[in-house]
Structure formats: structure tokens, C-alpha cells
Write a protein that holds these residues in place. Structure first.
Motif, PDB file in Angstrom:
ATOM      1  N   UNK A   1       0.847  -1.182   0.000  1.00 27.81           N
ATOM      2  CA  UNK A   1       0.000   0.000   0.000  1.00 27.81           C
ATOM      3  C   UNK A   1       0.886   1.238   0.000  1.00 27.81           C
ATOM      4  N   UNK A   2       0.410   2.258  -0.680  1.00 26.95           N
ATOM      5  CA  UNK A   2       1.105   3.539  -0.731  1.00 26.95           C
ATOM      6  C   UNK A   2       0.221   4.580  -0.057  1.00 26.95           C
ATOM      7  N   UNK A   3       0.833   5.400   0.780  1.00 33.43           N
ATOM      8  CA  UNK A   3       0.125   6.500   1.428  1.00 33.43           C
ATOM      9  C   UNK A   3       0.552   7.788   0.751  1.00 33.43           C
ATOM     10  N   UNK A   4      -0.429   8.523   0.278  1.00 34.13           N
ATOM     11  CA  UNK A   4      -0.216   9.829  -0.346  1.00 34.13           C
ATOM     12  C   UNK A   4      -0.473  10.860   0.739  1.00 34.13           C
ATOM     13  N   UNK A   5       0.590  11.525   1.189  1.00 33.40           N
ATOM     14  CA  UNK A   5       0.509  12.470   2.297  1.00 33.40           C
ATOM     15  C   UNK A   5       0.575  13.895   1.763  1.00 33.40           C
ATOM     16  N   UNK A   6      -0.385  14.706   2.162  1.00 36.72           N
ATOM     17  CA  UNK A   6      -0.395  16.122   1.795  1.00 36.72           C
ATOM     18  C   UNK A   6      -0.284  16.922   3.085  1.00 36.72           C
ATOM     19  N   UNK A   7       0.798  17.665   3.222  1.00 38.21           N
ATOM     20  CA  UNK A   7       0.999  18.527   4.384  1.00 38.21           C
ATOM     21  C   UNK A   7       0.698  19.952   3.957  1.00 38.21           C
ATOM     22  N   UNK A   8      -0.146  20.623   4.722  1.00 35.57           N
ATOM     23  CA  UNK A   8      -0.623  21.951   4.335  1.00 35.57           C
ATOM     24  C   UNK A   8      -0.406  22.928   5.480  1.00 35.57           C
ATOM     25  N   UNK A   9       0.221  24.054   5.167  1.00 39.70           N
ATOM     26  CA  UNK A   9       0.376  25.151   6.111  1.00 39.70           C
ATOM     27  C   UNK A   9      -0.680  26.186   5.747  1.00 39.70           C
ATOM     28  N   UNK A  10      -1.518  26.536   6.715  1.00 35.61           N
ATOM     29  CA  UNK A  10      -2.676  27.382   6.475  1.00 35.61           C
ATOM     30  C   UNK A  10      -2.545  28.664   7.295  1.00 35.61           C
ATOM     31  N   UNK A  11      -2.650  29.791   6.635  1.00 37.88           N
ATOM     32  CA  UNK A  11      -2.605  31.086   7.305  1.00 37.88           C
ATOM     33  C   UNK A  11      -3.809  31.225   8.240  1.00 37.88           C
ATOM     34  N   UNK A  12      -3.590  31.835   9.387  1.00 39.10           N
ATOM     35  CA  UNK A  12      -4.658  31.998  10.382  1.00 39.10           C
ATOM     36  C   UNK A  12      -5.867  32.748   9.820  1.00 39.10           C
ATOM     37  N   UNK A  13      -5.644  33.652   8.874  1.00 37.20           N
ATOM     38  CA  UNK A  13      -6.742  34.468   8.332  1.00 37.20           C
ATOM     39  C   UNK A  13      -7.768  33.651   7.544  1.00 37.20           C
ATOM     40  N   UNK A  14      -7.397  32.470   7.073  1.00 43.27           N
ATOM     41  CA  UNK A  14      -8.323  31.628   6.315  1.00 43.27           C
ATOM     42  C   UNK A  14      -8.571  30.282   6.999  1.00 43.27           C
ATOM     43  N   UNK A  15      -8.031  30.114   8.175  1.00 50.02           N
ATOM     44  CA  UNK A  15      -8.039  28.806   8.830  1.00 50.02           C
ATOM     45  C   UNK A  15      -9.430  28.170   8.892  1.00 50.02           C
ATOM     46  N   UNK A  16     -10.413  28.866   9.402  1.00 51.79           N
ATOM     47  CA  UNK A  16     -11.752  28.274   9.557  1.00 51.79           C
ATOM     48  C   UNK A  16     -12.382  27.956   8.202  1.00 51.79           C
ATOM     49  N   UNK A  17     -12.239  28.861   7.233  1.00 51.06           N
ATOM     50  CA  UNK A  17     -12.775  28.597   5.894  1.00 51.06           C
ATOM     51  C   UNK A  17     -12.080  27.402   5.260  1.00 51.06           C
ATOM     52  N   UNK A  18     -10.766  27.304   5.438  1.00 53.88           N
ATOM     53  CA  UNK A  18     -10.012  26.183   4.869  1.00 53.88           C
ATOM     54  C   UNK A  18     -10.463  24.867   5.504  1.00 53.88           C
ATOM     55  N   UNK A  19     -10.669  24.869   6.813  1.00 57.27           N
ATOM     56  CA  UNK A  19     -11.074  23.647   7.510  1.00 57.27           C
ATOM     57  C   UNK A  19     -12.426  23.149   6.998  1.00 57.27           C
ATOM     58  N   UNK A  20     -13.355  24.046   6.780  1.00 58.69           N
ATOM     59  CA  UNK A  20     -14.644  23.663   6.201  1.00 58.69           C
ATOM     60  C   UNK A  20     -14.427  23.098   4.806  1.00 58.69           C
ATOM     61  N   UNK A  21     -13.612  23.782   4.013  1.00 57.16           N
ATOM     62  CA  UNK A  21     -13.352  23.356   2.635  1.00 57.16           C
ATOM     63  C   UNK A  21     -12.672  21.989   2.577  1.00 57.16           C
ATOM     64  N   UNK A  22     -11.644  21.763   3.391  1.00 57.06           N
ATOM     65  CA  UNK A  22     -10.901  20.501   3.306  1.00 57.06           C
ATOM     66  C   UNK A  22     -11.795  19.331   3.701  1.00 57.06           C
ATOM     67  N   UNK A  23     -12.730  19.546   4.610  1.00 58.78           N
ATOM     68  CA  UNK A  23     -13.644  18.471   5.006  1.00 58.78           C
ATOM     69  C   UNK A  23     -14.634  18.123   3.890  1.00 58.78           C
ATOM     70  N   UNK A  24     -14.797  19.019   2.929  1.00 59.66           N
ATOM     71  CA  UNK A  24     -15.581  18.732   1.719  1.00 59.66           C
ATOM     72  C   UNK A  24     -14.678  18.179   0.618  1.00 59.66           C
TER      73      UNK A  24
END
Length: 107
Positions: A1-24
Motif C-alpha cells: 500500500x502507498x500512502x499519499x501524504x499532503x501537508x498543508x500550512x494554512x494562514x490563520x486568516x483563512x483557517x476556519x474557511x479552509x477547515x470547512x473546505x478541506x472536510x468537503x
């Protein structure tokens, strides 16, 4: 099995919007049929910048499935996040080879 890992650094100004988006976004990646599971984790850093770092690990069915994902789906799915969050989000990707898994059952 291969794991595809995406590490993301998110600016605080968009953090909540990004969290909603990534869960979609994660279910959209899974709907490609190339992965059987995904895990969203927050990287625990003592970072004074105010940014947040996350890791999303997608478990690919096989090396071939991951290659097909790159060929058929990755560009469009990556573009969606880049257009929405521009320079407020920085992502890098790594591939991990799954070797073994261990657990302990406490009674």
C-alpha cells in the motif's frame, strides 16, 4: 500500500474557511476511487507565526491507483484549493510506503 501524504500550512486568516473546505475536499478525492481511506490530522507545532499545519493521509489501493490519480484527477483537485486560497495556503506532498501496523488492546 502507498500512502499519499499532503501537508498543508494554512494562514490563520483563512483557517476556519479552509477547515470547512478541506472536510468537503477529502470526500471528493476519495470519490475518485483511487483511495480507500483518508485521515485528517493537525500537526502539533509550537509555531509563533499563527499559522496552522495539517496532514492529510490518503491510503491508495496500489501504486497504480496513485499513478492513475496523478494522471486523471490531481491537477483539477489541486487547482480548486489554489484558486480559492491562493498564497494563504502552502501544500507539499510526499509518498509513503506502508510497511506494517501495530496496535495494543487494553483490557
Amino acid at each position: 500500500m502507498v500512502i499519499y501524504n499532503v501537508t498543508v500550512n494554512v494562514d490563520a486568516s483563512i483557517h476556519q474557511d479552509w477547515l470547512v473546505w478541506i472536510k468537503e475536499h477529502i470526500p471528493q478525492v476519495l470519490s475518485t476511487g483511487k483511495f480507500n481511506r483518508a485521515t485528517l490530522t493537525r500537526v502539533l507545532l509550537d509555531d509563533n507565526s499563527g499559522a496552522f499545519t495539517y496532514s492529510i493521509q490518503y491510503r491508495a489501493h496500489s501504486r497504480e491507483a496513485l499513478d492513475d490519480y496523478y494522471k486523471d484527477h490531481a491537477e483539477g483537485l489541486r487547482k480548486a484549493g489554489a484558486e480559492k486560497f491562493a498564497d494563504k495556503m502552502l501544500a507539499f506532498r510526499t509518498e509513503l510506503e506502508f510497511i506494517d501496523e501495530y496496535s495494543v488492546d487494553f483490557e
